[in-house]
Motif scaffolding. Structure first.
Motif, PDB file in Angstrom:
ATOM      1  N   HIS A  15      13.435  -4.867 -36.462  1.00  0.00           N
ATOM      2  CA  HIS A  15      13.930  -5.558 -35.167  1.00  0.00           C
ATOM      3  C   HIS A  15      12.576  -5.661 -34.073  1.00  0.00           C
ATOM      4  O   HIS A  15      12.048  -4.887 -34.044  1.00  0.00           O
ATOM      5  CB  HIS A  15      15.135  -4.543 -35.014  1.00  0.00           C
ATOM      6  CG  HIS A  15      16.054  -4.794 -35.473  1.00  0.00           C
ATOM      7  ND1 HIS A  15      16.695  -6.042 -36.104  1.00  0.00           N
ATOM      8  CD2 HIS A  15      16.230  -3.786 -36.185  1.00  0.00           C
ATOM      9  CE1 HIS A  15      17.566  -5.373 -37.237  1.00  0.00           C
ATOM     10  NE2 HIS A  15      17.520  -4.658 -37.274  1.00  0.00           N
ATOM     11  N   LYS A  18      13.532  -9.798 -27.899  1.00  0.00           N
ATOM     12  CA  LYS A  18      13.486 -11.314 -27.959  1.00  0.00           C
ATOM     13  C   LYS A  18      11.581 -11.801 -27.780  1.00  0.00           C
ATOM     14  O   LYS A  18      10.938 -12.498 -28.584  1.00  0.00           O
ATOM     15  CB  LYS A  18      13.996 -12.148 -27.206  1.00  0.00           C
ATOM     16  CG  LYS A  18      15.816 -12.094 -27.528  1.00  0.00           C
ATOM     17  CD  LYS A  18      16.557 -12.919 -26.603  1.00  0.00           C
ATOM     18  CE  LYS A  18      16.725 -12.542 -25.183  1.00  0.00           C
ATOM     19  NZ  LYS A  18      17.298 -10.651 -25.096  1.00  0.00           N
ATOM     20  N   SER A  19      11.600 -11.363 -27.353  1.00  0.00           N
ATOM     21  CA  SER A  19       9.513 -10.971 -26.456  1.00  0.00           C
ATOM     22  C   SER A  19       9.031 -11.298 -27.403  1.00  0.00           C
ATOM     23  O   SER A  19       7.688 -11.507 -27.878  1.00  0.00           O
ATOM     24  CB  SER A  19       9.665 -10.744 -25.297  1.00  0.00           C
ATOM     25  OG  SER A  19       8.999  -9.066 -25.433  1.00  0.00           O
ATOM     26  N   GLU A  20       8.842 -10.193 -28.173  1.00  0.00           N
ATOM     27  CA  GLU A  20       8.107  -8.925 -29.011  1.00  0.00           C
ATOM     28  C   GLU A  20       7.886 -10.252 -30.439  1.00  0.00           C
ATOM     29  O   GLU A  20       7.041  -9.632 -30.519  1.00  0.00           O
ATOM     30  CB  GLU A  20       8.846  -7.419 -29.694  1.00  0.00           C
ATOM     31  CG  GLU A  20       8.074  -6.567 -28.796  1.00  0.00           C
ATOM     32  CD  GLU A  20       9.341  -5.933 -29.012  1.00  0.00           C
ATOM     33  OE1 GLU A  20       8.796  -4.578 -28.216  1.00  0.00           O
ATOM     34  OE2 GLU A  20      10.013  -5.665 -30.099  1.00  0.00           O
ATOM     35  N   GLY A 511      10.842  -6.539 -23.291  1.00  0.00           N
ATOM     36  CA  GLY A 511      11.080  -4.992 -23.603  1.00  0.00           C
ATOM     37  C   GLY A 511      11.070  -3.701 -22.871  1.00  0.00           C
ATOM     38  O   GLY A 511      11.176  -3.186 -23.307  1.00  0.00           O
ATOM     39  N   GLY A 513      14.600  -2.421 -21.760  1.00  0.00           N
ATOM     40  CA  GLY A 513      15.486  -2.378 -22.793  1.00  0.00           C
ATOM     41  C   GLY A 513      17.302  -3.556 -22.053  1.00  0.00           C
ATOM     42  O   GLY A 513      18.388  -2.161 -22.221  1.00  0.00           O
ATOM     43  N   LYS A 514      16.637  -4.118 -22.103  1.00  0.00           N
ATOM     44  CA  LYS A 514      18.120  -4.848 -20.975  1.00  0.00           C
ATOM     45  C   LYS A 514      19.210  -5.357 -21.974  1.00  0.00           C
ATOM     46  O   LYS A 514      20.138  -5.002 -22.336  1.00  0.00           O
ATOM     47  CB  LYS A 514      17.352  -6.481 -20.398  1.00  0.00           C
ATOM     48  CG  LYS A 514      16.877  -5.734 -18.633  1.00  0.00           C
ATOM     49  CD  LYS A 514      16.219  -6.803 -18.599  1.00  0.00           C
ATOM     50  CE  LYS A 514      15.214  -8.139 -19.860  1.00  0.00           C
ATOM     51  NZ  LYS A 514      14.371  -7.757 -20.139  1.00  0.00           N
ATOM     52  N   SER A 515      18.488  -5.956 -23.083  1.00  0.00           N
ATOM     53  CA  SER A 515      19.642  -5.981 -24.926  1.00  0.00           C
ATOM     54  C   SER A 515      20.109  -4.987 -24.753  1.00  0.00           C
ATOM     55  O   SER A 515      21.280  -4.537 -25.564  1.00  0.00           O
ATOM     56  CB  SER A 515      19.276  -6.967 -25.767  1.00  0.00           C
ATOM     57  OG  SER A 515      18.477  -8.405 -25.200  1.00  0.00           O
ATOM     58  N   THR A 516      19.803  -3.777 -25.068  1.00  0.00           N
ATOM     59  CA  THR A 516      19.929  -2.736 -25.783  1.00  0.00           C
ATOM     60  C   THR A 516      20.811  -2.300 -24.869  1.00  0.00           C
ATOM     61  O   THR A 516      21.757  -1.633 -25.532  1.00  0.00           O
ATOM     62  CB  THR A 516      18.441  -1.388 -25.641  1.00  0.00           C
ATOM     63  OG1 THR A 516      17.245  -2.173 -26.575  1.00  0.00           O
ATOM     64  CG2 THR A 516      19.107  -0.359 -26.294  1.00  0.00           C
ATOM     65  N   HIS A 713      16.237 -13.647 -17.118  1.00  0.00           N
ATOM     66  CA  HIS A 713      15.582 -14.103 -16.288  1.00  0.00           C
ATOM     67  C   HIS A 713      15.045 -14.982 -15.449  1.00  0.00           C
ATOM     68  O   HIS A 713      14.059 -14.478 -14.902  1.00  0.00           O
ATOM     69  CB  HIS A 713      14.020 -14.116 -18.308  1.00  0.00           C
ATOM     70  CG  HIS A 713      13.871 -13.182 -18.568  1.00  0.00           C
ATOM     71  ND1 HIS A 713      13.484 -11.862 -18.100  1.00  0.00           N
ATOM     72  CD2 HIS A 713      14.450 -13.129 -19.908  1.00  0.00           C
ATOM     73  CE1 HIS A 713      13.010 -10.815 -19.123  1.00  0.00           C
ATOM     74  NE2 HIS A 713      13.481 -11.673 -20.432  1.00  0.00           N
TER      75      HIS A 713
END
Ligand SMILES: Nc1ncnc2c1ncn2[C@@H]1O[C@H](COP(=O)(O)OP(=O)(O)OP(=O)(O)O)[C@@H](O)[C@H]1O
Length: 782
Positions: A15, A18-20, A511, A513-516, A713
């Motif tokens: 996983h 998105k940016s990674e 990265g 941690g927003k989606s987390t 964003h």
């Protein structure tokens, strides 16, 4: 955006934020850094696993030099535990349990395997047959069983009748007066046996597909239910995946029956041999010599299948050639391969890599393992096979008067049948263990358990105001993704409150941690430490399904389901009553989500359905499950190909249109009126600005009685309406407050906001908007 098969992966999971995903694609396409290489931990092999099963492969970083200088196998493993050892076979590295002793009595391991398999699966086997009896009509089941067992008796019966016929014929020749009655009877019996056998086999193969289908449907349903009941955390974990294949269940059944046949065959054939040898001098010795070879090869097989092992490809050049091949052949890569002009590059790299691994075998590890035997063993076993003939010739030479053609023929027949049966035992041994494991894995899968055992309450708690959104409180919440080896915290000590019915915007760098955070908010993951209170009760105490009932989550990863377009939307509220009301709401949702026109456009004439003018776009299935198969690929030009093309013809929507369909599904959920928490995580990445603005406005227009959380964003549309903004950085909440408060703080939020604001003010220079009069639109909002 695609991740190439030469990718960087965290060990144990696949996983990225998105940016990674974008960075990985960049790294791999530029090839100017280290090449990250991943050994696939999913290429697992069937076999009785124990500690090897859970062995986690380590991420290995090759430099470009290492990757190209890679003919030798590279050790990509963490140090092995003392109980394990490895052997390199061609491109493979096979990890095995270390034997307790290097001196192994021939056949001991095989016998141990049989014993262990029988002990470990007897319970499951009973349950399996109990289930089969419920699935299959008992009469059909009994008939199928008897037909199968007939194959076990058939061989011995044929031998018996053949021996009688030969004996009669020989007696007729030696006496000079043929006993026609006896010969006729022997031939009739043999013909009868052939007829009966043919009918039984015909019947068995006829009902086999029916039984196969019944078993498959039964286990498919149970696997489906197990998947549906699995919680998100377990499902994300590689080892928690339910990989069982329902169609294997029938083969397991068939394998059990084959083994039963075999046992039956052995008993009846050995019985025949003993009976036959009673009438022949030295017949018993002859019979024993016949089975010496198959017994020897059955118990002394040098097979990998009777060992517990994990095999993985460690030859980097081989992996690289496979990766290049898949890049060239995968249609999903075609666009980027063409537009980046990668054709020559891939061809060159493929040739380079495949040249490096030329001559290194890549056959199955079990095959390669078998080739390690010395020829001595094979020679001994082959010589053993000749013993019966040598013995018989020797006894005939010593006592020529005892020579009989029919006895010789029968002994030869018997020897062949016995050998064949015992050879089957040798191969059946491995198959049986494999299939028993498959039954076990099917039952393990369907009994997968829920993670959260504390669930006590249904949501909403009593006393909750119907017109209020959910109140969310994070108390010192930290989180690391389960299964990540370093236990690296992705969220660190978060404490904040989202008041009921507030509109909250979460911002932060990639990265951060927003989606987390969104996954914790929506109860997909549980905090590693700390507590999340939802309407004053810890989130873990709610029954998950009752909580999900009141949530709506819209992310950019939403997909189009393989069902009609209207259903794709109405599935947002599966409780909505079927019929006109559901259709009306579906279409209303499509309007709110901005998908209405796109779906109407899908209206096409279905050429295969004669007389049907046009298929409604709402009935169109965008990505149907594959239903066509053909004898030749590619299909030769002609009418058959035209028919196939028409069946195969697919329509598609643009990325933005698909996002609109996903958004419409969320509106369907909101129209149910029960949603208390709406979480929206950058669902508009592919939408045009007008569509995005419209979507956010429509979502906001429905905020009454709901707490709404947006991750974005692009601040412009939302921040001015936000009651609260949370600004994340490196997993921490660095700032929170209203837009004005955060701008005044001149901290992280101010920095992120200004980057966007400056982009607008510096670039938008038109004759009517000269540089001197540039307007800072975004800053004015603040
Ligand atoms: N399933 C996962 N397992 C392990 N680590 C993960 C997983 N998903 C994300 N991460 C890691 O957690 C960190 C935060 O990821 P997250 O997706 O929450 O960031 P984000 O703020 O939403 O980023 P972006 O703006 O790029 O979408 C990242 O470093 C990522 O590598």
């Amino acid at each position: 955006m695609l991740i190439y098969p030469i990718e960087c992966v965290h060990p144990g999971h696949r996983h990225y934020s998105k940016s990674e995903r974008t960075y990985v694609a960049l790294i791999t396409s530029r090839m100017d850094r280290h090449l990250w290489y991943f050994q696939d931990s999913e290429s697992r092999w069937d076999g009785p696993y124990s500690c090897v099963d859970n062995y986690i492969f380590r991420l290995h970083v090759f430099s470009e030099k290492n990757a190209s200088d890679s003919t030798s196998n590279t050790n990509t493993l963490e140090e092995l535990p003392p109980s394990l050892t490895f052997v390199d076979l061609g491109v493979w590295r096979v990890i095995l349990e270390r034997p307790n002793s290097y001196f192994v009595i021939p056949g001991k391991q095989t016998l141990q395997l049989w014993r262990d398999t029988i002990i470990s699966i007897s319970g499951i086997l009973l349950q399996f047959f109990h289930d089969l009896l419920r699935i299959i009509n008992p009469w059909t089941f009994a008939a199928f069983l008897i037909a199968h067992l007939w194959t076990g008796i058939d061989g011995a019966l044929r031998l018996h009748l053949e021996s009688r016929a030969l004996d009669t014929i020989e007696r007729s020749f030696t006496s000079g007066s043929p006993d026609l009655r006896e010969i006729g009877l022997a031939i009739t019996q043999r013909v009868l046996l052939l007829v009966v056998s043919s009918v039984i086999y015909w019947f068995m193969y006829r009902i086999q597909p029916v039984i196969k289908n019944a078993i498959k449907l039964h286990f498919q349903k149970r696997i489906l239910e197990a998947n549906l009941n699995q919680d998100f955390t377990t499902c994300q974990d590689n080892s928690g995946k339910i990989n069982a294949d329902a169609s294997e269940a029938f083969y397991c059944f068939s394998e059990v029956l084959d083994t039963a046949d075999l046992i039956f065959s052995v008993i009846t054939q050995v019985g025949f041999v003993l009976n036959f040898s009673r009438n022949q001098e030295q017949g018993f010795v002859f019979a024993m010599l016949c089975i010496a070879k198959p017994i020897m090869s059955a118990i002394d097989t040098k097979s990998l299948w009777d060992k517990t092992f994990v095999a993985h490809i460690t030859n980097a050049a081989y992996n690289r050639s496979t990766a290049m091949f898949s890049l060239a052949t995968g249609s999903e890569n075609k666009q980027e391969v063409l537009t980046c002009g990668l054709e020559d590059y891939i061809a060159k790299e493929y040739t380079k890599a495949s040249n490096e691994c030329e001559g290194i075998p890549d056959d199955y590890p079990s095959t390669l393992y078998g080739l390690r035997n010395t020829p001595f063993r094979d020679v001994c076993i082959e010589l053993m096979g000749e013993l019966p003939t040598i013995y018989y010739v020797a006894s005939c030479l010593s006592q020529p008067s005892k020579f009989s053609i029919s006895t010789l023929a029968m002994l030869h027949q018997t020897a062949t049948s016995l050998r064949w049966t015992f050879d089957r035992i040798a191969s059946q041994n491995n198959n049986f263990a494999q299939y028993m494991n498959k039954i076990k894995s099917i039952y393990d899968s369907i009994s997968a358990k829920h993670e959260n055992k504390e669930e006590l309450f249904t949501y909403p708690p009593s006393g909750k105001d119907r017109n209020e959104g959910m109140n969310v409180e994070f108390e010192d919440v930290s989180f690391h993704y389960p299964g990540t080896p370093s236990n690296k915290l992705v969220l660190k000590s978060l404490s904040f409150t989202l008041p009921s019915s507030s509109l909250v915007v979460i911002v932060g760098a990639n990265g951060s941690g927003k989606s987390t955070l969104v996954k914790l908010l929506t109860n997909l993951y549980k905090p590693s430490t700390g507590t999340i209170y939802l309407d004053s009760k810890p989130s873990t105490t709610y029954i998950s399904s009752s909580l999900f009932h009141y949530l709506a989550l819209l992310t950019q990863d939403h997909s189009i389901f393989p069902v009609p377009m209207l259903e794709n939307i109405t599935m947002g509220d599966p409780d909505c009553e079927e019929g006109e009301e559901r259709t009306r709401r579906g279409k209303e949702s499509a309007r709110l989500g901005g998908a209405f026109e796109a779906i109407e456009k899908l209206c096409v004439k279905d050429e295969l359905k004669e007389g049907k003018p046009k298929e409604d776009g709402w009935d169109k299935v965008l990505h149907p499950v594959q239903s066509v198969t053909c004898s030749h690929w590619p299909m030769p030009e002609g009418q058959l190909k035209d028919v196939m093309d028409k069946i195969e013809k697919q329509l598609d929507l643009s990325g933005g249109e698909k996002q609109r369909v996903a958004a419409s599904r969320t509106f369907m959920r909101l129209l149910s009126g029960r949603t208390k928490l709406v979480v929206v995580d950058e669902p508009t990445s592919a939408m045009d600005p007008e569509g995005e603005l419209q979507l956010f406005n429509n979502l906001r227009s429905m905020r009454h009685g709901k707490t709404m959380v947006f991750v974005t964003h692009r601040f412009g549309h939302l921040t001015k309406h936000a009651d609260l903004i949370l600004c994340m950085k490196d997993g921490e909440l660095v700032e929170s407050g209203s837009h004005r408060e955060l701008i005044e703080k001149k901290g992280e939020y101010h920095k992120l906001y200004n980057i966007q604001a400056t982009a607008f003010t510096e670039d938008v220079v038109t004759p009517t908007n000269p540089p001197s009069s540039r307007t800072n639109t975004l800053n004015n909002e603040g």
